[in-house]
Motif scaffolding. Sequence first.
Motif, short mmCIF file in Angstrom:
data_model
loop_
_atom_site.label_atom_id
_atom_site.label_comp_id
_atom_site.label_asym_id
_atom_site.label_seq_id
_atom_site.Cartn_x
_atom_site.Cartn_y
_atom_site.Cartn_z
N ASP A 161 81.02 30.61 43.36
CA ASP A 161 80.99 30.65 44.82
C ASP A 161 80.46 29.33 45.39
OD1 ASP A 161 78.45 31.01 43.83
OD2 ASP A 161 77.92 32.68 45.16
N LYS A 162 79.97 28.45 44.51
CA LYS A 162 79.58 27.10 44.89
C LYS A 162 80.25 26.12 43.91
CE LYS A 162 75.05 28.12 46.94
NZ LYS A 162 73.59 27.82 46.87
N PRO A 163 81.55 25.86 44.08
CA PRO A 163 82.29 25.06 43.11
C PRO A 163 81.76 23.65 42.90
CG PRO A 163 83.57 25.41 45.12
CD PRO A 163 82.40 26.33 45.18
N GLU A 164 80.93 23.18 43.82
CA GLU A 164 80.35 21.84 43.64
C GLU A 164 79.45 21.76 42.41
OE1 GLU A 164 77.80 23.98 46.82
OE2 GLU A 164 79.93 23.79 46.28
N ILE A 165 78.99 22.90 41.91
CA ILE A 165 78.10 22.87 40.74
C ILE A 165 78.83 22.42 39.48
CG2 ILE A 165 76.67 24.71 41.70
CD1 ILE A 165 77.76 26.56 39.48
N PHE A 166 80.18 22.46 39.50
CA PHE A 166 80.93 22.02 38.32
C PHE A 166 80.74 20.54 38.03
CE2 PHE A 166 83.59 25.84 39.43
CZ PHE A 166 83.21 26.59 38.33
N LYS A 167 80.16 19.81 39.00
CA LYS A 167 79.88 18.38 38.80
C LYS A 167 78.47 18.15 38.27
CE LYS A 167 83.08 16.94 42.45
NZ LYS A 167 83.23 16.22 43.74
N GLU A 168 77.67 19.22 38.19
CA GLU A 168 76.31 19.10 37.68
C GLU A 168 76.32 18.98 36.15
OE1 GLU A 168 73.69 18.74 39.49
OE2 GLU A 168 74.56 19.18 41.45
N GLY A 169 75.42 18.15 35.62
CA GLY A 169 75.41 17.88 34.19
C GLY A 169 75.26 19.10 33.31
N ASP A 170 74.32 20.00 33.65
CA ASP A 170 74.11 21.17 32.80
C ASP A 170 75.29 22.14 32.87
OD1 ASP A 170 73.50 21.78 35.44
OD2 ASP A 170 72.00 23.29 34.90
N VAL A 171 75.96 22.17 34.02
CA VAL A 171 77.15 23.03 34.15
C VAL A 171 78.31 22.43 33.36
CG1 VAL A 171 78.79 24.09 35.75
CG2 VAL A 171 76.38 23.88 36.39
N GLU A 172 78.46 21.12 33.44
CA GLU A 172 79.50 20.44 32.66
C GLU A 172 79.28 20.69 31.16
OE1 GLU A 172 79.38 16.33 33.75
OE2 GLU A 172 80.80 16.60 35.40
N ASP A 173 78.03 20.61 30.73
CA ASP A 173 77.71 20.87 29.32
C ASP A 173 78.07 22.30 28.92
OD1 ASP A 173 76.76 18.32 28.97
OD2 ASP A 173 74.64 18.86 29.16
N LEU A 174 77.72 23.25 29.78
CA LEU A 174 78.00 24.65 29.46
C LEU A 174 79.50 24.92 29.40
CD1 LEU A 174 76.95 27.51 28.92
CD2 LEU A 174 77.02 27.90 31.40
N THR A 175 80.24 24.42 30.36
CA THR A 175 81.69 24.67 30.37
C THR A 175 82.35 24.05 29.14
OG1 THR A 175 82.08 22.74 31.80
CG2 THR A 175 81.84 24.89 32.87
N HIS A 176 81.90 22.85 28.77
CA HIS A 176 82.44 22.20 27.58
C HIS A 176 82.07 23.00 26.32
CE1 HIS A 176 83.65 19.15 24.71
NE2 HIS A 176 82.43 19.14 24.20
N ASN A 177 80.81 23.40 26.23
CA ASN A 177 80.36 24.13 25.05
C ASN A 177 81.04 25.50 24.92
OD1 ASN A 177 78.64 22.11 24.16
ND2 ASN A 177 76.89 22.90 25.30
N LEU A 178 81.36 26.12 26.05
CA LEU A 178 82.05 27.41 25.98
C LEU A 178 83.51 27.24 25.57
CD1 LEU A 178 80.44 29.33 28.95
CD2 LEU A 178 80.22 29.81 26.50
N ALA A 179 84.10 26.08 25.86
CA ALA A 179 85.44 25.79 25.33
C ALA A 179 85.35 25.61 23.81
CB ALA A 179 86.01 24.54 25.99
#
Length: 284
Positions: A161-179
Amino acid sequence: MAINAADVKKLRDITGAGMMDCKKALTEANGDFAQAEKILKEMGLAAVAKRQDRATENGRVFVKSENGKAVVLSLACETDFVANNADFAKLGEDLCSVILAKGYTEINAELEGMVNDLIAIIKENMHLVRFSVFDVASDEYAATYIHGNGAVAVLVLFKSDKPEIFKEGDVEDLTHNLALHAAAYKPQFLSDKVVDKAYEDEQLAIFAKQVEGDEKLASKPENVRQGIIRGKLSKLYKEICFLDQAYVKDDTKSVSQMLSEVGKAHGAKLEIVNYCVYQAGVTA
């Protein structure tokens, strides 16, 4: 008409065909390059037809995301040598680009024609096995990952609901690690809420047989035995459902717990809405 080596090389550079085929085509065309190209194409199409019955047990998989769309694609060939060929890799990438650019959702004549063109050059059977296309909305983010030399391709579609968080480092790390997680564990379902009823009924029947055949459990009340059966099902779901699996980087937490924690740290809701895992050599 005498055909010199320079002309043969020129035709090869234009078409990518083999030297002997280029010489044969130029000879037949009396040195006319346009006619020679036509002859090579006809030769190639004939060769394609001859090779179509050959087994294609090797290959590689691809994933691409751009402009609000994403595609995961599987391309097969006969040998691992060709699977690692630069032209074969480029074909897969080009197929992904055409699919996204033209909005294709199923295999068609244009895509098959692209594959056949490379068969004519490489002289090995290959085919487009399948592909899956995803829409990526403005509040979504597609994390992609290729394992090895195209052995596994992953796409995980996140929403917030806050798509801007996808640019945050910890969110980027999580999305990559979940892939990476999806590539390693290859979950069968996103969650237990989307498990096919037929699959669930089959597993319950298996667990019921196991309990029935256990002498220690035979004398247990029916409600206890049903509890054990349901417990076995719950344990299975933790192994095969993406959100219930232990997170690859911290097995003390589930994937859903990690999403919740990272989302809350940014005052947002973070979830996985879809995912896709393709493995080279696997047709479904």
